[in-house]
Scaffold this motif. Structure first.
Motif, PDB file in Angstrom:
ATOM      1  N   MET A   1      -0.469  12.491  -0.330  1.00 32.20           N
ATOM      2  CA  MET A   1       0.342  13.105   0.590  1.00 32.20           C
ATOM      3  C   MET A   1       1.693  13.724  -0.155  1.00 32.20           C
ATOM      4  N   ALA A   2       2.178  13.233  -1.352  1.00 37.02           N
ATOM      5  CA  ALA A   2       3.245  13.637  -2.038  1.00 37.02           C
ATOM      6  C   ALA A   2       2.765  14.900  -2.821  1.00 37.02           C
ATOM      7  N   GLY A   3       1.490  14.865  -3.229  1.00 38.81           N
ATOM      8  CA  GLY A   3       0.901  16.080  -3.806  1.00 38.81           C
ATOM      9  C   GLY A   3       0.526  17.054  -2.945  1.00 38.81           C
ATOM     10  N   LEU A   4       0.227  16.885  -1.791  1.00 37.60           N
ATOM     11  CA  LEU A   4       0.376  17.999  -0.701  1.00 37.60           C
ATOM     12  C   LEU A   4       1.686  18.772  -0.606  1.00 37.60           C
ATOM     13  N   LEU A   5       2.971  17.808  -0.529  1.00 36.28           N
ATOM     14  CA  LEU A   5       4.186  18.274  -0.527  1.00 36.28           C
ATOM     15  C   LEU A   5       4.808  18.996  -1.206  1.00 36.28           C
ATOM     16  N   ASN A   6       4.280  18.574  -2.763  1.00 35.49           N
ATOM     17  CA  ASN A   6       4.782  19.477  -3.904  1.00 35.49           C
ATOM     18  C   ASN A   6       3.583  20.479  -4.494  1.00 35.49           C
ATOM     19  N   GLY A   7       2.574  20.589  -3.700  1.00 35.68           N
ATOM     20  CA  GLY A   7       1.714  21.567  -4.198  1.00 35.68           C
ATOM     21  C   GLY A   7       0.771  21.345  -5.143  1.00 35.68           C
ATOM     22  N   THR A   8       0.624  19.999  -5.828  1.00 33.99           N
ATOM     23  CA  THR A   8      -0.518  19.945  -6.604  1.00 33.99           C
ATOM     24  C   THR A   8      -1.705  19.080  -6.266  1.00 33.99           C
ATOM     25  N   VAL A   9      -1.833  19.150  -5.093  1.00 35.66           N
ATOM     26  CA  VAL A   9      -3.098  18.782  -4.361  1.00 35.66           C
ATOM     27  C   VAL A   9      -3.331  19.657  -3.374  1.00 35.66           C
ATOM     28  N   GLU A  10      -4.841  19.894  -3.325  1.00 36.38           N
ATOM     29  CA  GLU A  10      -5.243  20.798  -2.413  1.00 36.38           C
ATOM     30  C   GLU A  10      -5.688  20.102  -1.075  1.00 36.38           C
ATOM     31  N   TYR A  11      -5.239  20.731  -0.004  1.00 39.16           N
ATOM     32  CA  TYR A  11      -5.466  19.860   1.386  1.00 39.16           C
ATOM     33  C   TYR A  11      -6.944  19.810   1.852  1.00 39.16           C
ATOM     34  N   ASP A  12      -7.372  18.711   2.245  1.00 36.29           N
ATOM     35  CA  ASP A  12      -8.762  18.406   2.457  1.00 36.29           C
ATOM     36  C   ASP A  12      -8.356  17.595   3.998  1.00 36.29           C
ATOM     37  N   GLU A  13      -8.868  18.126   5.091  1.00 34.44           N
ATOM     38  CA  GLU A  13      -8.660  17.260   6.469  1.00 34.44           C
ATOM     39  C   GLU A  13      -9.100  15.871   6.137  1.00 34.44           C
ATOM     40  N   ILE A  14     -10.179  15.713   5.801  1.00 35.12           N
ATOM     41  CA  ILE A  14     -11.006  14.397   5.655  1.00 35.12           C
ATOM     42  C   ILE A  14      -9.897  13.424   4.868  1.00 35.12           C
TER      43      ILE A  14
END
Length: 80
Positions: A12-25
């Motif tokens: 979730m932190a990666g989503l916030l800082n843009g280092t992880v790509e969003y995947d709904e599952i």
């Protein structure tokens, strides 16, 4: 996520800082797993047996030195 070696909070932190790509599952899995992997802090009742007024000057100075050293604010020695 476990196969990627990250925790739900890391994801979730990666989503916030843009280092992880969003995947709904993955997001829904992280959201569901987070309370089990990262429990919330709970309030505890503190019972204070002594107050500052109960200490003499030497005891108070010793307590200041002990707490300050433990917090890294004092590097040993004296409080003067």
């Amino acid at each position: 996520m476990a196969s990627e070696g990250i925790t739900p909070l890391d994801y979730m932190a990666g989503l916030l800082n843009g280092t992880v790509e969003y995947d709904e599952i993955k997001f829904e899995a992280a959201k569901a797993a987070a309370p089990y992997v990262h429990p919330r802090l709970s309030a505890v009742e503190a019972k204070v047996a002594m107050t500052v007024e109960d200490l003499d000057e030497a005891q108070l100075n010793a307590e200041i030195l002990r707490e300050g050293t433990a917090a890294g604010l004092i590097s040993g020695g004296s409080t003067h």
